[in-house]
Design an enzyme around this catalytic site. Structure first.
Site, short mmCIF file in Angstrom:
data_model
loop_
_atom_site.label_atom_id
_atom_site.label_comp_id
_atom_site.label_asym_id
_atom_site.label_seq_id
_atom_site.Cartn_x
_atom_site.Cartn_y
_atom_site.Cartn_z
CB THR A 154 13.01 -25.69 -12.06
OG1 THR A 154 14.18 -26.42 -11.74
CG2 THR A 154 11.84 -26.39 -11.39
CG ASP A 155 17.21 -28.20 -14.22
OD1 ASP A 155 16.76 -27.91 -13.10
OD2 ASP A 155 18.42 -28.11 -14.51
CD GLU A 156 16.07 -28.57 -8.63
OE1 GLU A 156 15.44 -29.06 -7.70
OE2 GLU A 156 17.12 -27.94 -8.48
CE1 TYR A 216 11.64 -24.30 -6.58
CE2 TYR A 216 13.04 -26.05 -7.49
CZ TYR A 216 12.47 -24.78 -7.59
OH TYR A 216 12.74 -24.01 -8.69
CE LYS A 251 9.32 -22.74 -9.54
NZ LYS A 251 8.77 -21.52 -10.15
O1 DAU Z 1 18.08 -26.56 -11.44
C1 DAU Z 1 17.40 -25.35 -11.31
C2 DAU Z 1 17.24 -25.07 -9.85
O2 DAU Z 1 18.50 -24.66 -9.37
C3 DAU Z 1 16.19 -24.02 -9.51
O3 DAU Z 1 14.93 -24.46 -9.92
C4 DAU Z 1 16.18 -23.79 -8.00
O4 DAU Z 1 15.26 -22.78 -7.68
C5 DAU Z 1 17.55 -23.38 -7.56
O5 DAU Z 1 17.58 -23.26 -6.15
C6 DAU Z 1 18.60 -24.40 -7.99
O6 DAU Z 1 18.46 -25.60 -7.21
P1 DAU Z 1 19.74 -26.35 -6.66
O7 DAU Z 1 19.39 -27.12 -5.45
O8 DAU Z 1 20.42 -27.09 -7.76
O9 DAU Z 1 20.67 -25.06 -6.29
P2 DAU Z 1 21.79 -24.87 -5.21
O10 DAU Z 1 22.61 -23.70 -5.62
O11 DAU Z 1 21.22 -24.85 -3.84
O12 DAU Z 1 22.67 -26.19 -5.32
C7 DAU Z 1 23.43 -26.49 -6.46
C8 DAU Z 1 24.09 -27.83 -6.23
O13 DAU Z 1 25.02 -27.67 -5.16
C9 DAU Z 1 23.13 -28.92 -5.82
O14 DAU Z 1 23.55 -30.15 -6.38
C10 DAU Z 1 23.28 -28.97 -4.31
C11 DAU Z 1 24.73 -28.57 -4.11
N1 DAU Z 1 25.00 -27.88 -2.83
C12 DAU Z 1 24.23 -26.81 -2.50
C13 DAU Z 1 24.41 -26.17 -1.30
C14 DAU Z 1 23.54 -25.00 -0.90
C15 DAU Z 1 26.01 -28.32 -1.99
O15 DAU Z 1 26.74 -29.30 -2.31
N2 DAU Z 1 26.20 -27.69 -0.81
C16 DAU Z 1 25.42 -26.64 -0.40
O16 DAU Z 1 25.64 -26.13 0.72
#
Ligand code: DAU
Length: 353
Positions: A133-135, A157, A161
């Site tokens: 992941t980019d993270e 997380y 990774k």
């Molecule tokens: O960047 C790659 C990564 O993307 C993967 O390695 C991870 O497995 C994957 O879960 C994802 O991580 P994020 O934390 O970026 O994904 P998520 O869809 O949960 O969140 C995307 C963005 O939206 C992040 O900046 C957090 C924000 N968010 C997320 C949720 C669930 C919100 O603002 N509100 C929320 O309720």
């Protein structure tokens, strides 16, 4: 055969093959290649049995339920199906959950990867492809990270990774295992568990419920449609150079708020559904990847954000029976716990006194 040139994979073990990326990748392989596929998946909360059912009649695909940490099982599967390539997509993937409890992440990502590496080494498999992941680079406020950028993970997380990636690299250096690490940006598309921003926003909007945005919602991510990632993975399985790291990204960068606004527009729902909630701890404001290395191999994304989001929204509209049990069951329980704790905020609610 010249150096670096290898035979195409014939029999792939896809770990986590019933999860979001796994399901899409297996479908891609069955449609576009003639390889044999065996899936090992624990069917934990994000791996769905209904994802597995769709290819049950296909002679080229087998499914074994189990954890990748179970070395005996994985070795048995590798021998039985004459696996030559492992693509490790098995993981706990949700950053927010890793803040609640890191242990499942260390178990599945770190220990699980090491178990797979050991088996790949002992059985002398031809390739080991690790999904990363980019993270792992941590926050990237300006410019873009290249494959050699420093690894500075922010979340538990991402730290898991990063640790797994280090083990993968060490097995390449120490034992000469042919390893490859794929680091991708945020991926979205059909059959993603509702906890992630895109499906969560779609499903909240369909229920006319408020969509929680962390902080001011101006955090930035790059977004890639899952089918584009699957093409990249298959290309790298064949022509990726051993020992290398490859980035996969679309370069399409959006603020979280903008992403959700696109979804609301597609569903003809009002912007008043957007709701600001306290930010998650350690939230990186921006990630950005350079992806010229994989472009040099002939890959580039084919699906625009508009097209990808449209396909995704339509999939969720048409597949209510897939997500409804999740929405009211495992996701509902988690949602209550996570957003409840988030709304209390403050260091004490995260166990730091
Ligand atoms: O960047 C790659 C990564 O993307 C993967 O390695 C991870 O497995 C994957 O879960 C994802 O991580 P994020 O934390 O970026 O994904 P998520 O869809 O949960 O969140 C995307 C963005 O939206 C992040 O900046 C957090 C924000 N968010 C997320 C949720 C669930 C919100 O603002 N509100 C929320 O309720």
């Amino acid at each position: 055969m010249v150096m670096g040139e290898r035979e195409n994979p014939q029999s792939l073990l896809i770990t986590g093959g019933a999860g979001f990326i796994g399901t899409n990748f297996v479908r891609y392989l069955l449609r576009h290649t003639d390889v044999q596929v065996v899936v090992v998946d624990a069917l934990a909360y994000a791996g769905q049995h209904c994802n597995v059912e769709q290819w049950q009649g296909d002679q080229r695909c087998s499914f074994v339920r189990g954890h990748i940490e179970n070395a005996e099982l994985v070795e048995y599967v590798c021998r039985t199906y004459a696996v030559d390539t492992i693509v490790n997509l098995a993981a706990q993937t949700h950053v927010d959950r890793s803040i609640l409890d890191v242990h499942p992440f260390v178990e599945a990502i770190v220990r699980g990867t090491v178990v797979l590496l050991e088996i790949a080494r002992r059985l002398r498999l031809s390739r080991f492809v690790q999904m990363s992941t980019d993270e792992v680079y941590g926050e990237c406020l300006v410019g873009e990270c290249s494959e050699g950028s420093p690894i500075v993970p922010s979340s538990p997380y991402a730290a898991s990774k990063a640790a797994a990636d280090s083990f993968v690299q060490s097995y390449g250096r120490t034992y000469g295992l042919s390893t490859l690490i794929v680091r991708s940006c945020n991926v979205y598309g059909p059959s993603q568990f509702p906890e992630k921003l895109v499906p969560m926003s779609i499903l909240c909007a369909l229920h006319d419920e408020l969509i929680p945005l962390y902080g001011d919602g101006t955090q930035r991510r790059q977004w890639l449609f899952v089918e584009d990632l699957c093409r990249a993975l298959w290309l790298l399985c064949r022509v990726g150079q051993p020992g290398q790291v490859y980035h996969v990204s679309s370069g399409i960068e959006q603020e979280n708020r903008e992403m959700v606004e696109h979804i609301l527009q597609l569903l003809r729902k009002p912007r008043t559904l957007l709701s600001s909630v306290p930010d998650r701890p350690g939230h990186d404001r921006r990630y950005a990847l350079r992806w010229d290395k994989i472009r040099d191999l002939g890959w580039e994304p084919q699906i625009s954000l508009e097209e990808g989001l449209k396909q995704t929204v339509e999939w969720y509209q048409a597949n209510r029976s897939w997500w409804e049990p999740l929405w009211t069951g495992p996701y509902a329980r988690y949602r209550q716990q996570w957003y409840g704790q988030l709304s209390q905020s403050g260091a004490a609610s995260w166990g730091m006194v």
